[in-house]
Design a protein around this motif. Sequence first.
Motif, short mmCIF file in Angstrom:
data_model
loop_
_atom_site.label_atom_id
_atom_site.label_comp_id
_atom_site.label_asym_id
_atom_site.label_seq_id
_atom_site.Cartn_x
_atom_site.Cartn_y
_atom_site.Cartn_z
N ALA A 109 1.25 -6.01 0.17
CA ALA A 109 1.57 -4.86 1.02
C ALA A 109 0.86 -3.59 0.52
O ALA A 109 0.26 -2.85 1.31
CB ALA A 109 3.08 -4.64 1.07
N VAL A 110 0.90 -3.36 -0.78
CA VAL A 110 0.25 -2.18 -1.36
C VAL A 110 -1.26 -2.26 -1.16
O VAL A 110 -1.90 -1.28 -0.75
CB VAL A 110 0.63 -2.04 -2.86
N ASP A 111 -1.84 -3.42 -1.45
CA ASP A 111 -3.29 -3.58 -1.29
C ASP A 111 -3.72 -3.42 0.17
O ASP A 111 -4.72 -2.75 0.46
CB ASP A 111 -3.75 -4.93 -1.81
N LEU A 112 -2.99 -4.05 1.10
CA LEU A 112 -3.36 -3.94 2.52
C LEU A 112 -3.29 -2.50 3.01
O LEU A 112 -4.15 -2.05 3.78
CB LEU A 112 -2.46 -4.83 3.38
N SER A 113 -2.27 -1.77 2.58
CA SER A 113 -2.18 -0.38 2.99
C SER A 113 -3.38 0.41 2.48
O SER A 113 -4.05 1.10 3.24
CB SER A 113 -0.89 0.26 2.48
N SER A 119 -4.73 5.17 7.35
CA SER A 119 -5.84 5.99 7.85
C SER A 119 -6.21 7.11 6.89
O SER A 119 -7.39 7.42 6.71
CB SER A 119 -5.46 6.61 9.21
N VAL A 120 -5.21 7.72 6.27
CA VAL A 120 -5.48 8.83 5.34
C VAL A 120 -6.24 8.31 4.13
O VAL A 120 -7.23 8.91 3.70
CB VAL A 120 -4.18 9.54 4.93
N SER A 121 -5.80 7.19 3.59
CA SER A 121 -6.47 6.60 2.43
C SER A 121 -7.91 6.24 2.77
O SER A 121 -8.84 6.52 1.99
CB SER A 121 -5.71 5.36 1.97
#
Length: 139
Positions: A109-113, A119-121
């Motif tokens: 979940a952390v990696d996919l985000s 979008s901000v990342s």
Amino acid sequence: MTTIVKWQGSGMAFDATASTGHTVRMDAAPEVGGENTGPRPMEMVLMGLGGCTGIDVVMMLQKMSQDIKDVQIEIESERSSEIPKVFTKIHVHFKVYGSELNDKKVKRAVDLSAEKYCSVSKMLEATVEMSHDFEIIEV
């Protein structure tokens, strides 16, 4: 998407109103004419990053049937010493609280985000050295 940013008439305070109608105040430090009545604009960028990635991670972990109780995102940044003082490094650290959380699912979940959905990342990574990690805290 439209945002209107309006000076409040004195000092350095500006109120930003999003197309959704939500308003937030930004202000500068007293040493440059502000009254410290709101976060600085660059702090708002980090807050936006935290909110964006946080929404992604919570949504994904809920879909993965993970029993999350809380998620806290700590963001550390470095800025250039030269004007414009842009971000040069940003590190995002997730603290995921829950019961019997699956390490691989939280990592996914952390990696996919960070790598696909936030979008901000994705926007920031074009010019900023981005990194992320997480820890699971059993409650």
